[in-house]
Motif scaffolding. Structure first.
Motif, mmCIF file in Angstrom:
data_model
loop_
_atom_site.group_PDB
_atom_site.id
_atom_site.type_symbol
_atom_site.label_atom_id
_atom_site.label_comp_id
_atom_site.label_asym_id
_atom_site.label_seq_id
_atom_site.Cartn_x
_atom_site.Cartn_y
_atom_site.Cartn_z
ATOM 1 N N THR A 143 0.816 -1.219 0.000
ATOM 2 C CA THR A 143 0.000 0.000 0.000
ATOM 3 C C THR A 143 0.850 1.270 0.000
ATOM 4 O OG1 THR A 143 -0.158 0.024 2.428
ATOM 5 C CG2 THR A 143 -1.888 -1.142 1.219
ATOM 6 N N SER A 144 2.135 1.132 0.310
ATOM 7 C CA SER A 144 3.014 2.308 0.403
ATOM 8 C C SER A 144 3.972 2.414 -0.777
ATOM 9 C CB SER A 144 3.823 2.238 1.713
ATOM 10 O OG SER A 144 2.970 2.136 2.831
ATOM 11 N N THR A 145 3.781 1.574 -1.788
ATOM 12 C CA THR A 145 4.704 1.527 -2.926
ATOM 13 C C THR A 145 4.327 2.525 -4.014
ATOM 14 O OG1 THR A 145 5.306 -0.783 -2.549
ATOM 15 C CG2 THR A 145 5.592 0.063 -4.777
ATOM 16 N N GLU A 146 5.340 3.281 -4.471
ATOM 17 C CA GLU A 146 5.209 4.172 -5.619
ATOM 18 C C GLU A 146 6.345 3.816 -6.576
ATOM 19 O OE1 GLU A 146 5.593 8.056 -4.004
ATOM 20 O OE2 GLU A 146 3.780 7.912 -2.765
ATOM 21 N N GLY A 147 6.033 3.107 -7.639
ATOM 22 C CA GLY A 147 7.074 2.642 -8.547
ATOM 23 C C GLY A 147 7.953 1.624 -7.859
ATOM 24 N N ASP A 148 9.258 1.914 -7.775
ATOM 25 C CA ASP A 148 10.154 0.984 -7.081
ATOM 26 C C ASP A 148 10.527 1.493 -5.691
ATOM 27 O OD1 ASP A 148 11.745 3.114 -7.780
ATOM 28 O OD2 ASP A 148 13.401 1.902 -8.574
ATOM 29 N N LYS A 149 9.796 2.506 -5.206
ATOM 30 C CA LYS A 149 10.039 3.068 -3.884
ATOM 31 C C LYS A 149 8.887 2.741 -2.939
ATOM 32 C CE LYS A 149 13.660 5.252 -5.549
ATOM 33 N NZ LYS A 149 15.034 4.740 -5.297
ATOM 34 N N VAL A 150 9.227 2.501 -1.685
ATOM 35 C CA VAL A 150 8.223 2.269 -0.648
ATOM 36 C C VAL A 150 8.377 3.408 0.365
ATOM 37 C CG1 VAL A 150 7.269 0.638 1.011
ATOM 38 C CG2 VAL A 150 8.534 -0.209 -0.979
ATOM 39 N N ARG A 151 7.414 4.300 0.380
ATOM 40 C CA ARG A 151 7.512 5.523 1.186
ATOM 41 C C ARG A 151 6.823 5.303 2.533
ATOM 42 N NH1 ARG A 151 9.364 10.090 -0.695
ATOM 43 N NH2 ARG A 151 9.188 9.283 -2.821
ATOM 44 N N LEU A 152 7.603 5.397 3.609
ATOM 45 C CA LEU A 152 7.086 5.069 4.933
ATOM 46 C C LEU A 152 7.613 6.018 6.001
ATOM 47 C CD1 LEU A 152 7.649 1.239 4.698
ATOM 48 C CD2 LEU A 152 5.412 2.287 5.046
ATOM 49 N N SER A 153 6.795 6.212 7.007
ATOM 50 C CA SER A 153 7.190 6.993 8.183
ATOM 51 C C SER A 153 8.173 6.192 9.039
ATOM 52 C CB SER A 153 5.941 7.324 9.005
ATOM 53 O OG SER A 153 6.280 7.804 10.284
ATOM 54 N N SER A 154 8.950 6.919 9.845
ATOM 55 C CA SER A 154 9.825 6.257 10.818
ATOM 56 C C SER A 154 9.147 6.108 12.180
ATOM 57 C CB SER A 154 11.130 7.051 10.976
ATOM 58 O OG SER A 154 10.864 8.348 11.511
ATOM 59 N N ALA A 155 7.830 6.330 12.227
ATOM 60 C CA ALA A 155 7.079 6.147 13.477
ATOM 61 C C ALA A 155 7.324 4.756 14.038
ATOM 62 C CB ALA A 155 5.586 6.349 13.217
ATOM 63 N N ASP A 156 7.290 4.662 15.357
ATOM 64 C CA ASP A 156 7.583 3.390 16.004
ATOM 65 C C ASP A 156 6.510 2.345 15.733
ATOM 66 O OD1 ASP A 156 9.950 4.253 17.178
ATOM 67 O OD2 ASP A 156 8.970 4.901 19.025
ATOM 68 N N VAL A 157 6.955 1.099 15.585
ATOM 69 C CA VAL A 157 6.061 -0.061 15.598
ATOM 70 C C VAL A 157 6.631 -1.068 16.597
ATOM 71 C CG1 VAL A 157 5.164 0.142 13.256
ATOM 72 C CG2 VAL A 157 7.293 -1.080 13.625
ATOM 73 N N GLN A 158 5.772 -1.942 17.054
ATOM 74 C CA GLN A 158 6.205 -3.002 17.975
ATOM 75 C C GLN A 158 5.479 -4.285 17.564
ATOM 76 O OE1 GLN A 158 6.269 -1.571 21.970
ATOM 77 N NE2 GLN A 158 6.874 -3.523 22.889
ATOM 78 N N PRO A 159 5.849 -4.817 16.393
ATOM 79 C CA PRO A 159 5.054 -5.872 15.759
ATOM 80 C C PRO A 159 5.032 -7.176 16.555
ATOM 81 C CG PRO A 159 7.139 -5.605 14.623
ATOM 82 C CD PRO A 159 7.049 -4.482 15.606
ATOM 83 N N ILE A 160 3.989 -7.947 16.266
ATOM 84 C CA ILE A 160 3.711 -9.162 17.029
ATOM 85 C C ILE A 160 3.421 -10.319 16.071
ATOM 86 C CG2 ILE A 160 1.232 -8.618 17.199
ATOM 87 C CD1 ILE A 160 1.281 -9.736 20.057
ATOM 88 N N ALA A 161 3.798 -11.526 16.454
ATOM 89 C CA ALA A 161 3.524 -12.710 15.643
ATOM 90 C C ALA A 161 2.062 -13.126 15.794
ATOM 91 C CB ALA A 161 4.424 -13.858 16.081
ATOM 92 N N ALA A 162 1.444 -13.536 14.693
ATOM 93 C CA ALA A 162 0.053 -13.990 14.742
ATOM 94 C C ALA A 162 -0.116 -15.147 15.718
ATOM 95 C CB ALA A 162 -0.415 -14.398 13.345
ATOM 96 N N THR A 211 12.391 6.867 3.691
ATOM 97 C CA THR A 211 11.833 7.356 4.950
ATOM 98 C C THR A 211 11.229 8.734 4.743
ATOM 99 O OG1 THR A 211 13.473 6.111 6.212
ATOM 100 C CG2 THR A 211 12.320 7.879 7.366
ATOM 101 N N ASP A 212 9.931 8.838 5.036
ATOM 102 C CA ASP A 212 9.197 10.097 4.870
ATOM 103 C C ASP A 212 8.177 10.173 5.997
ATOM 104 O OD1 ASP A 212 7.577 12.202 4.199
ATOM 105 O OD2 ASP A 212 7.035 11.470 2.201
ATOM 106 N N ASP A 213 8.443 11.020 6.972
ATOM 107 C CA ASP A 213 7.572 11.070 8.141
ATOM 108 C C ASP A 213 6.209 11.694 7.861
ATOM 109 O OD1 ASP A 213 9.289 9.700 9.784
ATOM 110 O OD2 ASP A 213 10.306 11.498 10.514
ATOM 111 N N ASN A 214 6.014 12.191 6.643
ATOM 112 C CA ASN A 214 4.687 12.679 6.237
ATOM 113 C C ASN A 214 3.924 11.639 5.421
ATOM 114 O OD1 ASN A 214 4.946 15.331 7.376
ATOM 115 N ND2 ASN A 214 6.330 15.850 5.684
ATOM 116 N N ALA A 215 4.555 10.505 5.178
ATOM 117 C CA ALA A 215 3.893 9.466 4.378
ATOM 118 C C ALA A 215 2.681 8.925 5.137
ATOM 119 C CB ALA A 215 4.870 8.341 4.080
ATOM 120 N N PRO A 216 1.538 8.778 4.469
ATOM 121 C CA PRO A 216 0.342 8.272 5.157
ATOM 122 C C PRO A 216 0.418 6.769 5.418
ATOM 123 C CG PRO A 216 -0.127 8.596 2.834
ATOM 124 C CD PRO A 216 1.269 9.124 3.066
ATOM 125 N N TYR A 217 -0.242 6.356 6.456
ATOM 126 C CA TYR A 217 -0.358 4.937 6.825
ATOM 127 C C TYR A 217 -1.832 4.585 6.739
ATOM 128 C CZ TYR A 217 -0.162 0.779 9.894
ATOM 129 O OH TYR A 217 -0.266 -0.485 10.430
#
Length: 252
Positions: A143-162, A211-217
């Motif tokens: 959902t964050s891909t534009e061409g060959d770039k993936v634009r994402l914020s550096s906001a923290d995540v703390q991911p978990i296994a299903a 890394t783009d801290d204005n990129a939408p999630y």
């Protein structure tokens, strides 16, 4: 006890059903493919007959604003009405950490609507908010891909296994209703951009993370702590993202 898992054929539902059955409980796996549909109401009355607990781990088939809101509102209203008629003693629902701070997104507005319906009902409840699953990292990249770039914020995540989500849900399912929100997260916090970057490297994907801290999630802007628990009592699980990446890594 008899437990009905709504969304019982999905990623979390399958694991949860198996875990509960291993403990000796009578478990009904409910999903449209199994003839039990929380949106249309098909099969709900029979499925909930004699049930003490209902666990809702469903997700909307569409993330379009109107469709996702209709899904969660209709499904939750139908479930709560059927539970009240059946005398269900505990409603457990899986939600998302940070939901109330992400309301620019139609998806998260729909999750808040779901939570509010649960809180307003007469059924004792526990809402379990989880952080992002390891298994959904590919979807975030997509959902964050534009061409060959993936634009994402550096906001923290703390991911978990299903797998860990399903194991923790067992405990909340068998415990007394909290009539509140409980948060669960993985063991380590790092940037959303790094979360996806490590996945792309492990899978030999040539897209580059920017890394783009204005990129939408999913349509909403992120603050540094938007996606991590704000509750010091959040339950942390043990499975490490690095180990999961090793298990899916593509070797050339």
């Amino acid at each position: 006890m008899k437990i009905v898992v709504i969304g019982g054929s999905g990623l979390i539902g399958k694991k949860l059903v198996g875990n509960l059955k291993q403990l000796g409980h009578e478990v009904i796996a409910a999903s449209p493919s199994l003839g039990i549909n929380s949106v249309t109401g098909e099969g709900l009355t029979d499925a909930l007959n004699g049930a003490e607990v209902v666990v809702d781990v469903t997700n909307s088939p569409s993330f379009e604003d109107k469709a996702v809101l209709e899904f969660f509102e209709t499904s939750t209203r139908n479930l709560l009405a059927a539970e009240e008629a059946a005398g269900v003693k505990h409603h457990v629902a899986l939600s998302v950490v940070g939901t109330d701070g992400l309301l620019q997104s139609g998806y998260f507005r729909a999750k808040i609507a779901q939570e509010n319906l649960i809180k307003a009902s007469k059924i004792p409840y526990t809402i379990v908010r989880a952080t992002q699953f390891f298994e959904f990292v590919g979807g975030i990249a997509y959902t964050s891909t534009e061409g060959d770039k993936v634009r994402l914020s550096s906001a923290d995540v703390q991911p978990i296994a299903a797998e860990d989500v399903s194991e923790v849900l067992v405990d909340f399912t068998l415990d007394k209703p909290s009539n509140g929100i409980r948060e669960i997260a993985g063991p380590k916090k790092f940037g959303l951009d790094e979360f996806v970057r490590q996945y792309l490297i492990a899978t030999q994907d040539t897209r580059q993370v920017v890394t783009d801290d204005n990129a939408p999630y999913f349509g909403t802007e992120l603050k540094k702590s938007s996606l991590v628990p704000d509750d010091s009592s959040a339950r942390l699980t043990s499975a490490r993202y690095a180990d999961w990446l090793k298990s899916i890594a593509v070797h050339v």
